[in-house]
Write an enzyme that holds these catalytic residues in place. Structure first.
Site, short mmCIF file in Angstrom:
data_model
loop_
_atom_site.label_atom_id
_atom_site.label_comp_id
_atom_site.label_asym_id
_atom_site.label_seq_id
_atom_site.Cartn_x
_atom_site.Cartn_y
_atom_site.Cartn_z
N PHE A 199 20.84 10.37 8.89
CA PHE A 199 19.70 9.53 8.51
C PHE A 199 20.12 8.08 8.31
O PHE A 199 20.77 7.75 7.31
CB PHE A 199 19.10 10.09 7.21
N HIS A 208 1.17 3.30 2.21
CA HIS A 208 1.63 3.61 3.57
C HIS A 208 3.15 3.80 3.60
O HIS A 208 3.66 4.72 4.25
CB HIS A 208 1.22 2.46 4.50
N THR A 266 0.83 -1.20 0.00
CA THR A 266 0.00 0.00 0.00
C THR A 266 0.88 1.26 0.00
O THR A 266 2.08 1.18 0.27
CB THR A 266 -0.90 0.04 1.25
#
Ligand code: INI
Length: 161
Positions: free
Chosen positions: A113, A88, A86
């Site tokens: 990061f 998401h 998805t």
């Protein structure tokens, strides 16, 4: 010509680490690699503070709070977002990347990061101590370099050069 330094010793530096619990086997392997690298480079274990958050979406909140506290020379963020079926994935990745960048920009403290964004678990395992190395270890070195660079640019605590 003046060259600003980016030393690689972590002696005397203070680090905040934000690590997300989601995909815990991956994130804990990233944390192990990160801690190993910082301590190998001379950071004292009591100058390394770790904040766990539920998922990568929550990383920017904690990264910003740690950076804004003024207690750290650099912040490391660690986690793993693995693509599902998805959209998401895209939302969590964007929130994490934008939020981490903004935390550094708004506080003036380096925030590196180390959040894996991969298509599958195999790719994540390869980057958490497998065939592609350990991203936590790599970003720990980036944090040390950025903390030193910040100090040499005059943007950090004078004692940290
Ligand atoms: N969080 C992750 O860190 N990695 C993921 O792969 C992930 N997936 O796949 O959903 C994930 N979701 C949780 C998210 O980061 C938040 O914790 C949650 O939405 C609560 O705000």
């Amino acid at each position: 010509m003046k060259t600003y330094g980016a030393g690689r010793s972590a002696l005397g530096l203070r680090f905040g680490i934000v690590v997300s619990r989601f995909n815990h086997p991956i994130s804990s392997a990233l944390l192990d690699g990160c801690l190993r690298e910082l301590e190998t480079r001379g950071a004292a274990s009591d100058e390394i503070h770790v904040a766990w958050v539920p998922g990568a979406f929550e990383i920017p909140f904690a990264a910003r709070a740690l950076a804004a506290s003024g207690r750290y020379d650099a912040i490391v963020t660690l986690g793993a977002v693995i693509r599902g079926g998805t959209p998401h994935f895209d939302h969590v990745c964007r929130a994490a990347t934008d939020g981490v960048r903004e935390a550094a920009r708004d506080t003036g403290v380096p925030v590196v990061f180390g959040v894996l964004t991969t298509d599958d678990m195999e790719q994540a395992l390869a980057r958490a101590g497998g065939s592609e190395g350990n991203k936590g270890q790599e970003v720990a070195l980036a944090a040390v370099e950025m903390a030193r660079l910040r100090a040499s640019l005059g943007a950090g605590p004078p004692g940290a050069v």
